[in-house]
Structure formats: structure tokens, C-alpha cells
Design a protein around this motif. Structure first.
Motif, PDB file in Angstrom:
ATOM      1  N   ALA A 101     -38.973 -18.755  -2.207  1.00 10.26           N
ATOM      2  CA  ALA A 101     -38.951 -19.052  -3.465  1.00 10.26           C
ATOM      3  C   ALA A 101     -37.510 -18.876  -3.896  1.00 10.26           C
ATOM      4  CB  ALA A 101     -39.604 -17.936  -4.365  1.00 10.26           C
ATOM      5  N   LYS A 102     -36.781 -17.948  -3.380  1.00  7.30           N
ATOM      6  CA  LYS A 102     -35.340 -17.854  -3.929  1.00  7.30           C
ATOM      7  C   LYS A 102     -34.530 -18.845  -3.327  1.00  7.30           C
ATOM      8  CE  LYS A 102     -35.192 -12.613  -4.003  1.00  7.30           C
ATOM      9  NZ  LYS A 102     -34.927 -11.592  -3.154  1.00  7.30           N
ATOM     10  N   SER A 103     -34.816 -19.592  -1.959  1.00  4.86           N
ATOM     11  CA  SER A 103     -34.117 -20.396  -1.793  1.00  4.86           C
ATOM     12  C   SER A 103     -34.525 -21.860  -2.754  1.00  4.86           C
ATOM     13  CB  SER A 103     -34.580 -20.725  -0.055  1.00  4.86           C
ATOM     14  OG  SER A 103     -35.510 -21.404  -0.060  1.00  4.86           O
ATOM     15  N   ARG A 104     -35.524 -21.883  -3.053  1.00  5.06           N
ATOM     16  CA  ARG A 104     -35.863 -23.263  -3.952  1.00  5.06           C
ATOM     17  C   ARG A 104     -35.300 -22.823  -5.386  1.00  5.06           C
ATOM     18  NH1 ARG A 104     -41.761 -24.615  -3.198  1.00  5.06           N
ATOM     19  NH2 ARG A 104     -41.097 -26.527  -4.678  1.00  5.06           N
ATOM     20  N   LYS A 105     -34.797 -21.623  -5.776  1.00  4.43           N
ATOM     21  CA  LYS A 105     -34.517 -21.219  -6.974  1.00  4.43           C
ATOM     22  C   LYS A 105     -35.513 -21.192  -7.763  1.00  4.43           C
ATOM     23  CE  LYS A 105     -29.386 -22.638  -6.528  1.00  4.43           C
ATOM     24  NZ  LYS A 105     -29.499 -22.857  -5.145  1.00  4.43           N
ATOM     25  N   MET A 106     -36.685 -20.844  -7.551  1.00  3.48           N
ATOM     26  CA  MET A 106     -37.822 -20.805  -8.349  1.00  3.48           C
ATOM     27  C   MET A 106     -37.848 -19.329  -8.886  1.00  3.48           C
ATOM     28  SD  MET A 106     -40.655 -22.038  -5.583  1.00  3.48           S
ATOM     29  CE  MET A 106     -41.844 -22.463  -6.439  1.00  3.48           C
ATOM     30  N   PHE A 107     -38.511 -19.271 -10.306  1.00  2.00           N
ATOM     31  CA  PHE A 107     -38.552 -18.030 -11.146  1.00  2.00           C
ATOM     32  C   PHE A 107     -39.911 -17.564 -10.629  1.00  2.00           C
ATOM     33  CE2 PHE A 107     -40.464 -16.078 -14.904  1.00  2.00           C
ATOM     34  CZ  PHE A 107     -40.014 -15.050 -14.693  1.00  2.00           C
ATOM     35  N   TYR A 108     -40.035 -16.546 -10.058  1.00  2.00           N
ATOM     36  CA  TYR A 108     -41.267 -15.784  -9.570  1.00  2.00           C
ATOM     37  C   TYR A 108     -41.557 -14.530 -10.043  1.00  2.00           C
ATOM     38  CZ  TYR A 108     -38.819 -13.077  -5.841  1.00  2.00           C
ATOM     39  OH  TYR A 108     -37.867 -12.443  -5.381  1.00  2.00           O
ATOM     40  N   LEU A 109     -42.803 -14.180 -10.404  1.00  2.00           N
ATOM     41  CA  LEU A 109     -43.326 -12.815 -10.743  1.00  2.00           C
ATOM     42  C   LEU A 109     -44.172 -12.306  -9.840  1.00  2.00           C
ATOM     43  CD1 LEU A 109     -44.220 -14.168 -14.306  1.00  2.00           C
ATOM     44  CD2 LEU A 109     -42.607 -12.319 -13.909  1.00  2.00           C
ATOM     45  N   ASP A 110     -43.943 -11.152  -9.147  1.00  2.00           N
ATOM     46  CA  ASP A 110     -44.706 -10.421  -8.123  1.00  2.00           C
ATOM     47  C   ASP A 110     -45.873  -9.531  -8.820  1.00  2.00           C
ATOM     48  OD1 ASP A 110     -45.562  -9.353  -5.979  1.00  2.00           O
ATOM     49  OD2 ASP A 110     -43.603  -8.757  -5.230  1.00  2.00           O
ATOM     50  N   ALA A 111     -47.093  -9.904  -8.614  1.00  2.00           N
ATOM     51  CA  ALA A 111     -48.022  -9.120  -9.230  1.00  2.00           C
ATOM     52  C   ALA A 111     -48.723  -8.271  -8.230  1.00  2.00           C
ATOM     53  CB  ALA A 111     -49.235 -10.235  -9.828  1.00  2.00           C
ATOM     54  N   THR A 112     -48.028  -7.990  -6.832  1.00  2.00           N
ATOM     55  CA  THR A 112     -48.512  -7.189  -5.988  1.00  2.00           C
ATOM     56  C   THR A 112     -48.728  -5.939  -6.632  1.00  2.00           C
ATOM     57  OG1 THR A 112     -47.137  -8.287  -4.150  1.00  2.00           O
ATOM     58  CG2 THR A 112     -48.033  -6.082  -3.696  1.00  2.00           C
ATOM     59  N   CYS A 113     -49.979  -5.379  -6.037  1.00  2.00           N
ATOM     60  CA  CYS A 113     -50.206  -3.759  -6.646  1.00  2.00           C
ATOM     61  C   CYS A 113     -49.353  -2.749  -6.159  1.00  2.00           C
ATOM     62  CB  CYS A 113     -51.757  -3.508  -6.053  1.00  2.00           C
ATOM     63  SG  CYS A 113     -52.469  -2.099  -6.551  1.00  2.00           S
ATOM     64  N   PRO A 114     -48.699  -2.020  -7.101  1.00  2.00           N
ATOM     65  CA  PRO A 114     -47.852  -1.156  -6.433  1.00  2.00           C
ATOM     66  C   PRO A 114     -48.458  -0.253  -5.471  1.00  2.00           C
ATOM     67  CG  PRO A 114     -47.923  -1.104  -9.127  1.00  2.00           C
ATOM     68  CD  PRO A 114     -49.022  -1.835  -8.477  1.00  2.00           C
ATOM     69  N   LEU A 115     -49.819   0.023  -5.129  1.00  2.00           N
ATOM     70  CA  LEU A 115     -50.147   0.684  -4.236  1.00  2.00           C
ATOM     71  C   LEU A 115     -50.178   0.040  -2.840  1.00  2.00           C
ATOM     72  CD1 LEU A 115     -53.194   2.682  -6.018  1.00  2.00           C
ATOM     73  CD2 LEU A 115     -50.665   3.591  -5.502  1.00  2.00           C
TER      74      LEU A 115
END
Length: 317
Positions: free
Chosen positions: A93-107
């Protein structure tokens, strides 16, 4: 004069806690708020949580669900699901300069941190989990290929040959059966007494609480109905726990999946919902039961959950 036969009485025992956990609640909010803030479409890599009803509702709001990042345009926000992703995904995602939101559960993120800590300390890592589950794929993908071995059963634990038994550690998927996992851990510890364990139980509080609530309900019920989708690990485990506790347990997506014939001869039915199943589905099942029986609802009071997780900074406020 009313000749209609009177309905048979049925006690419905509601398990508490049930339904959404804090990680699921946060993940769904991330998608909703991203659509509010950035407009549709917002892309979501993998089902945000494993529930058909949740996914369909978010699709109607403007979420587009894909399996891989390459299916997403670079100019639209993308959300990573609550199950977590391999490190290669945010890197792409970073290499494609995408804006991303990480919804990974904190646990789940906590398990990723633990695996990294063991790896940095030079330990060989085994992951107790189910092959192919996105959480397992994400956890194994935190480290170089071959750094994590998957153990699914007690037989796997008994057959596993480590490179060095003195430098072994284990982590687990967060949505496993508490009892099954205890058996696997016991088998590993019997063979490798020095195996390093997580600082704190990896199976998340919500999975543990829901399984304990099901044991209490199933012990008093002839039939247990679990609301949840077939690809939801924690929901499948709830049905298994219910069967072990002595109830005839069925996993259903919603009230339409309920076959009233299952309740033949039953006087008490337990009802619960997996951590990704909305409460509205529970009410739907109670309403369906009330069409056929004189229903009396009793809520079993168990662990009250007060956990909540913050939203990503880009969506806060």
C-alpha cells in the motif's frame, strides 16, 4: 369460542455476553466513518468481520470488498480487516502511495508483537490456529517465511520436531476454543517444558467470555442456537462448546436458518451470537420462536464487558 390450540411453552435462555466485541465494533465503525469522511467507494481488503449481514449492510453504504490490494484503485481509501494482514500488505500500500486504515483488532496486533518479540530473541515459534484463516495468514505473515510453524491439533503438537527444544515459543489465534487450545498447550509443554508462553493469554477476552456463557446456557438447554456465519471462527467454536456441554447446537446466519423441527421435545433453548453477529439477529430468532411457542425469555447474567478501543487518528473526533 377460540378453538386454536394453545402454544407449547418454551424458555429462551440468552447468553451474556454475546454478539459484538470491542474489536468488531471498532472495525465496523472504521468502515462507516471512512465512508462518511471520504465518500464512497471505500475499499475493504477481505470481509471486515466474518458476518454476512454486516458485510451486506456496509456494501449498501458504499464499501467494496476485495480479497487483494491489487483490486483496489490507488486513489481511494482502503481498510484492512479486523483479522490482521501480513506485513507485505501495508508495505505494498505504501509503495503504491495508497491511503489505508488498519482495522486490525488490537488483541490480534498484540499477538503480532509477541511473535516479533520471540523472533527477535532467536526463538522458534509455533502458532496454534486454523490453516487458511485470515488471522493465521496475517500472524504468520509478520515474520519471514518458515519462521512460524502452524499447529492445529494435539496430534500436530505430539509430532512436531523443533530445531532446538530449548528455544521454542508459542502464540495462538485469538478466536480458538479455550478447551481445545489448553489440550494442545498441555501436549507441547509435556514435550517441551521450557517452551515460552505469551505474557498474557492470546485467546481474547471476548472469545473466552462467550464460551463461558455458552457453557452456562447449554448446560440448562436441550438446544442451543448460535447466530453467526459459517466462516466465523469464534461462532463455529461456540457451537462446538455448546455440543460438548450437552446441547444440540446449531449455527445459523439468522432466523431464516432456524428449522423449528430442531426444537421437537425441547422446553428450553439457549441463544447466543458470535462476536461478529449483530444483536438484531438475536431478536429476529426470538420473534421467530414466538410465532410457534409461548416464549419466556430469561437472560443469564455473566461477565459484563467494558472494553473499548480507540479509532485510528485519521477518523477520531
Amino acid at each position: 369460542m377460540n378453538d386454536a390450540p394453545s402454544k407449547l411453552e418454551l424458555t429462551v435462555l440468552l447468553a451474556t455476553p454475546r454478539g459484538f466485541c470491542a474489536g468488531v465494533d471498532r472495525a465496523i465503525q472504521i468502515v462507516e466513518k471512512a465512508i462518511e469522511k471520504y465518500g464512497a467507494p471505500v475499499y475493504v481488503r477481505h470481509e471486515i468481520v466474518h458476518n454476512r449481514h454486516v458485510v451486506e449492510r456496509l456494501k449498501a453504504l458504499g464499501a467494496v470488498f476485495v480479497e487483494e490490494l491489487e483490486e483496489c484503485p490507488a486513489d481511494r481509501p482502503v481498510v484492512f480487516s479486523a483479522h490482521g494482514v501480513p506485513k507485505a500488505v501495508p508495505a505494498e500500500a505504501k509503495s503504491r502511495k495508497m491511503f489505508y486504515l488498519d482495522a486490525t483488532c488490537p488483541l490480534v496486533s498484540k499477538v503480532h508483537v509477541e511473535a516479533q518479540r520471540h523472533f527477535d530473541a532467536g526463538r522458534e515459534i509455533v502458532l496454534i490456529g486454523h490453516a487458511g484463516h485470515p488471522e493465521v495468514v496475517g500472524t504468520m505473515g509478520q515474520l519471514p517465511e518458515g519462521a512460524v510453524a502452524l499447529i492445529e491439533t494435539v496430534a500436530d503438537a505430539q509430532a512436531y520436531i523443533p530445531r532446538d527444544p530449548a528455544t521454542l515459543a508459542f502464540v495462538t489465534q485469538t478466536t480458538l476454543s479455550v478447551d481445545d487450545t489448553a489440550d494442545i498447550v498441555a501436549a507441547l509443554r509435556a514435550r517441551f517444558p521450557a517452551i515460552a508462553a505469551p505474557h498474557k493469554e492470546d485467546i481474547c477476552y471476548a472469545t473466552t467470555n462467550r464460551q463461558e456463557a455458552v457453557k452456562a446456557v447449554a448446560g440448562r438447554s436441550e438446544v442451543l442456537l448460535v447466530l453467526g456465519s459459517a466462516n466465523s471462527s469464534n461462532s463455529v467454536r461456540l457451537a462446538e462448546v455448546g455440543r460438548r456441554a450437552g446441547a444440540r447446537a446449531y449455527l445459523i446466519d439468522d432466523a431464516e436458518g432456524l428449522d423449528v423441527a430442531w426444537l421437537e421435545g425441547a422446553r428450553t433453548v439457549g441463544v447466543t451470537a458470535g462476536a461478529s453477529a449483530p444483536e438484531v439477529l438475536v431478536q429476529g430468532v426470538i420473534d421467530r420462536l414466538a410465532e410457534h411457542f409461548a416464549v419466556q425469555v430469561e437472560e443469564l447474567d455473566a461477565e459484563r464487558e467494558t472494553v473499548s478501543f480507540k479509532l485510528p487518528r485519521a477518523l477520531a473526533g
